[in-house]
Design a protein around this motif. Structure first.
Motif, short mmCIF file in Angstrom:
data_model
loop_
_atom_site.label_atom_id
_atom_site.label_comp_id
_atom_site.label_asym_id
_atom_site.label_seq_id
_atom_site.Cartn_x
_atom_site.Cartn_y
_atom_site.Cartn_z
N ILE A 117 0.85 -0.84 0.19
CA ILE A 117 -0.32 0.29 -0.14
C ILE A 117 0.83 1.39 -0.17
CG2 ILE A 117 -1.41 1.20 0.95
CD1 ILE A 117 -2.73 -1.46 2.16
N ALA A 118 0.82 2.08 -1.11
CA ALA A 118 1.67 2.99 -1.27
C ALA A 118 1.00 4.50 -1.18
CB ALA A 118 2.45 3.22 -2.42
N ALA A 119 1.55 5.61 -0.53
CA ALA A 119 1.48 7.37 -0.28
C ALA A 119 2.29 8.00 -0.95
CB ALA A 119 1.22 7.36 1.29
N ASP A 120 1.85 9.14 -0.57
CA ASP A 120 3.20 10.32 -1.81
C ASP A 120 3.79 10.31 -0.65
OD1 ASP A 120 4.21 12.90 -1.90
OD2 ASP A 120 3.72 12.74 -3.65
N VAL A 121 5.29 10.64 -0.23
CA VAL A 121 6.08 10.73 0.77
C VAL A 121 5.45 11.63 1.42
CG1 VAL A 121 7.57 11.81 -0.55
CG2 VAL A 121 8.64 10.70 1.31
N LYS A 122 4.98 12.85 1.10
CA LYS A 122 4.58 13.88 1.94
C LYS A 122 3.66 13.40 2.82
CE LYS A 122 1.50 16.14 -1.66
NZ LYS A 122 1.40 15.52 -2.32
N ASN A 123 2.98 12.61 2.71
CA ASN A 123 1.72 12.29 3.14
C ASN A 123 1.72 10.75 4.22
OD1 ASN A 123 0.47 14.00 2.16
ND2 ASN A 123 -0.50 13.39 0.62
N LYS A 124 2.49 10.19 4.04
CA LYS A 124 3.61 8.68 4.44
C LYS A 124 3.06 8.42 6.09
CE LYS A 124 8.26 9.68 5.15
NZ LYS A 124 7.90 9.71 6.91
N ASP A 125 2.92 9.44 6.73
CA ASP A 125 2.27 9.65 7.83
C ASP A 125 0.83 10.07 8.58
OD1 ASP A 125 5.26 8.88 9.02
OD2 ASP A 125 5.85 10.64 8.79
N LYS A 126 0.57 10.18 7.87
CA LYS A 126 -0.99 10.57 7.68
C LYS A 126 -1.56 9.52 8.78
CE LYS A 126 -4.10 13.13 5.31
NZ LYS A 126 -5.27 13.71 3.80
N GLU A 127 -2.82 9.83 9.70
CA GLU A 127 -3.22 8.95 10.78
C GLU A 127 -4.76 8.18 10.03
OE1 GLU A 127 -2.12 7.78 13.89
OE2 GLU A 127 -0.95 9.02 13.21
N THR A 128 -4.92 9.38 9.21
CA THR A 128 -5.99 8.23 8.29
C THR A 128 -5.10 7.18 7.33
OG1 THR A 128 -5.81 10.02 6.99
CG2 THR A 128 -7.97 10.02 8.28
#
Length: 266
Positions: free
Chosen positions: A226-237
């Motif tokens: 499961i991947a996110a943009d690196v700037k959002n990797k710590d987003k709680e949701t």
């Protein structure tokens, strides 16, 4: 009266805007490839009911498109790629996709219609392997793991047939399109077949392969993420999505969907 109506109008507008903002925050667009997404359809219900999060599935037909869509902000997450493929595309295209959780290993297997064990492979045996860079390398590394060849260590995860340093059985290689390796089983002694291609050919990798990738450090580059943009990797949701994914119920759904051919790896 006009003054109060104006104040009430501004307040109503404020409520509408903040409501929209909150609604958008609670929608998470997840990129997937293919039509069978049992586990995500289950998670849509779970996350909406228990966390107030709305999962919207965005379906793609190829594996490069989710990387670009994530980069452009068209989706929030994707869950359809191996880590090695994602990292390769990041490097080639300057993208910023990053892993926030692991899902499954869809193992490559060695299949044969002529022998029932690796030990029975004869000298000079003909071996079919996929021809694209990542899958050719994956196939060769699996043959090395099976004890059939040795590869140049300096090539790390991307060896080709030209990087074989030891070939004690003098194996011969037939390099084919990935979708042809299953069809070649009648013509070769062993064939290395991707998980999805094996399934399309009516094979169950975890049952029918004479040797198969295992969950290990050497197979980790081929784990799906499961991947996110690196700037959002710590987003709680997003962490919440991973938490709900990595459960026994989801593992069960994956097992049912893949007929035991995909291995949960959390």
């Amino acid at each position: 009266m006009k003054k109060w109506l104006k104040i009430l109008g501004v307040f109503a507008l404020f409520l509408a805007l903040t409501g929209c903002h909150k609604s958008k925050e609670n929608v998470i667009k997840v990129g997937v490839v293919g039509e069978k997404n049992n586990e995500w359809e289950y998670l849509q219900k779970e996350l909406k009911e228990k966390e107030g999060l709305q999962i919207e599935l965005v379906k793609f037909t190829d594996y490069r498109a989710p990387i670009e869509a994530l980069e452009q902000g068209e989706i929030d997450l994707h869950a359809c790629l191996t880590e090695i493929y994602m990292d390769k595309m990041n490097k080639e295209s300057g993208r910023h996709n990053t892993t926030i959780g692991y899902t499954t290993l869809n193992p490559m297997g060695i299949f044969s219609k002529k022998i029932s064990s690796i030990d029975a492979l004869k000298d000079g045996g003909l071996v079919a392997i996929p021809n694209d860079v990542s899958n050719e390398s994956r196939a060769l590394l699996l043959l090395q793991e099976a004890g059939l060849i040795q590869l140049d260590k300096s090539k790390s995860l991307l060896p080709t047939v030209h990087d074989i340093t030891e070939n004690p059985k003098n194996l011969q290689f037939k390099v084919l399109e990935s979708n042809q390796t299953a069809r070649a089983m009648d013509e070769v002694d062993i064939s290395l077949i991707n998980n999805d291609m094996a399934a399309n050919a009516g094979l169950i990798p975890t049952k029918d392969a004479i040797f198969i990738e295992k969950k290990s450090d050497s197979s980790k580059p081929y784990w799906n993420v499961i991947a996110a943009d690196v700037k959002n990797k710590d987003k709680e949701t997003y962490k919440t999505v991973v938490k709900y994914y990595q459960t026994e119920k989801v593992a069960q759904l994956i097992d049912e969907k893949s007929k035991g051919s995909s291995i949960p790896i959390w």
